[in-house]
Design an enzyme around this catalytic site. Structure first.
Site, PDB file in Angstrom:
ATOM      1  N   CYS A 101       0.846  -1.200   0.000  1.00 51.71           N
ATOM      2  CA  CYS A 101       0.000   0.000   0.000  1.00 51.71           C
ATOM      3  C   CYS A 101       0.875   1.241   0.000  1.00 51.71           C
ATOM      4  O   CYS A 101       1.873   1.306   0.721  1.00 51.71           O
ATOM      5  CB  CYS A 101      -0.884  -0.009   1.242  1.00 51.71           C
ATOM      6  SG  CYS A 101      -1.969   1.420   1.376  1.00 51.71           S
ATOM      7  N   HIS A 143      -9.220  -3.882  -1.436  1.00 48.20           N
ATOM      8  CA  HIS A 143      -8.230  -3.058  -0.734  1.00 48.20           C
ATOM      9  C   HIS A 143      -8.665  -1.589  -0.711  1.00 48.20           C
ATOM     10  O   HIS A 143      -8.611  -0.918   0.329  1.00 48.20           O
ATOM     11  CB  HIS A 143      -6.880  -3.223  -1.446  1.00 48.20           C
ATOM     12  CG  HIS A 143      -5.758  -2.402  -0.890  1.00 48.20           C
ATOM     13  ND1 HIS A 143      -4.693  -2.952  -0.212  1.00 48.20           N
ATOM     14  CD2 HIS A 143      -5.531  -1.062  -0.910  1.00 48.20           C
ATOM     15  CE1 HIS A 143      -3.865  -1.979   0.170  1.00 48.20           C
ATOM     16  NE2 HIS A 143      -4.336  -0.827  -0.256  1.00 48.20           N
ATOM     17  N   GLU A 144      -9.139  -1.101  -1.860  1.00 44.28           N
ATOM     18  CA  GLU A 144      -9.528   0.314  -1.950  1.00 44.28           C
ATOM     19  C   GLU A 144     -10.825   0.583  -1.182  1.00 44.28           C
ATOM     20  O   GLU A 144     -10.977   1.636  -0.567  1.00 44.28           O
ATOM     21  CB  GLU A 144      -9.673   0.739  -3.419  1.00 44.28           C
ATOM     22  CG  GLU A 144      -8.401   0.612  -4.258  1.00 44.28           C
ATOM     23  CD  GLU A 144      -7.198   1.311  -3.658  1.00 44.28           C
ATOM     24  OE1 GLU A 144      -7.347   2.403  -3.084  1.00 44.28           O
ATOM     25  OE2 GLU A 144      -6.087   0.742  -3.748  1.00 44.28           O
ATOM     26  N   HIS A 147     -10.050   1.128   2.300  1.00 39.45           N
ATOM     27  CA  HIS A 147      -9.557   2.491   2.581  1.00 39.45           C
ATOM     28  C   HIS A 147     -10.717   3.435   2.904  1.00 39.45           C
ATOM     29  O   HIS A 147     -10.593   4.324   3.742  1.00 39.45           O
ATOM     30  CB  HIS A 147      -8.805   3.060   1.376  1.00 39.45           C
ATOM     31  CG  HIS A 147      -7.344   2.715   1.351  1.00 39.45           C
ATOM     32  ND1 HIS A 147      -6.498   2.993   2.399  1.00 39.45           N
ATOM     33  CD2 HIS A 147      -6.577   2.137   0.397  1.00 39.45           C
ATOM     34  CE1 HIS A 147      -5.273   2.590   2.092  1.00 39.45           C
ATOM     35  NE2 HIS A 147      -5.287   2.061   0.880  1.00 39.45           N
TER      36      HIS A 147
HETATM   37 ZN    ZN Z   1      -3.714   1.113   0.020  1.00 41.31          ZN
END
Ligand code: ZN
Length: 177
Positions: A101, A143-144, A147
């Protein structure tokens, strides 16, 4: 110019807010996407380029991420902008994948992800779309989306390494989003 914020920045640990219709029409979203792209393009450490970025990574607590693969490989990723996205379906099957990341530049981890996901989102113009994703793209979407919920891969990882402990080849193969 927009810059990546440090791992301790509150935006990376907060549930981001939805983009409002007004923010589509008053230029806020357009500028945000532009800033995110320039931050993404500016990242190039030891030859690794990034393929995706979420608004909290530049300190803006808004539900926006984008994918933009700068490599010219035949199987490079599609480019997409996802505003107010949500994962509406995912496979039961999971796998443990390597993950990095931009916001956690010194570490690398093994994270359990669904193999396939379907998500819906608005594009830059506010048009809704829905798409399925498998493999690396499915991993990036998860993953996004994390976030946007204030979750970093290190919060989920089954194992975390310092980057010096793994070879460059492993990093490249697993992607670095
Ligand atoms: Zn990330």
């Amino acid at each position: 110019m927009a810059k990546l914020v440090e791992e301790s920045h509150p935006a990376l640990h907060t549930i981001a807010e939805e983009v409002t219709p007004e923010e589509f029409s008053n230029g806020f979203l357009k500028k945000l996407v532009k800033d995110m792209k320039s931050a993404l393009h500016s990242y190039n450490v030891e030859g690794f380029t990034a393929v995706a970025i979420a608004a909290p990574q530049i300190g803006i607590s808004k539900r926006v991420f984008l994918v933009e693969d700068q490599s010219e490989d035949r199987d490079s990723l599609p480019s997409l902008v996802a505003v107010n996205p949500s994962i509406i379906k995912h496979s039961k099957k999971t796998h443990v994948v390597g993950e990095g990341c931009l916001s956690v530049p010194d570490r690398y981890g093994a994270v359990k992800r669904h193999k396939n996901v379907t998500f819906k989102a608005l594009d830059e113009n506010g048009e809704e779309y829905e798409r399925g994703a498998g493999g690396l793209l499915a991993q990036i979407i998860q993953h996004e989306t994390d976030h946007l919920d204030g979750i970093l891969f290190v919060d989920r990882a089954e194992k975390v390494w310092n980057k010096g402990e793994v070879s460059d080849k492993e990093l490249t193969e697993a992607g670095n989003e």
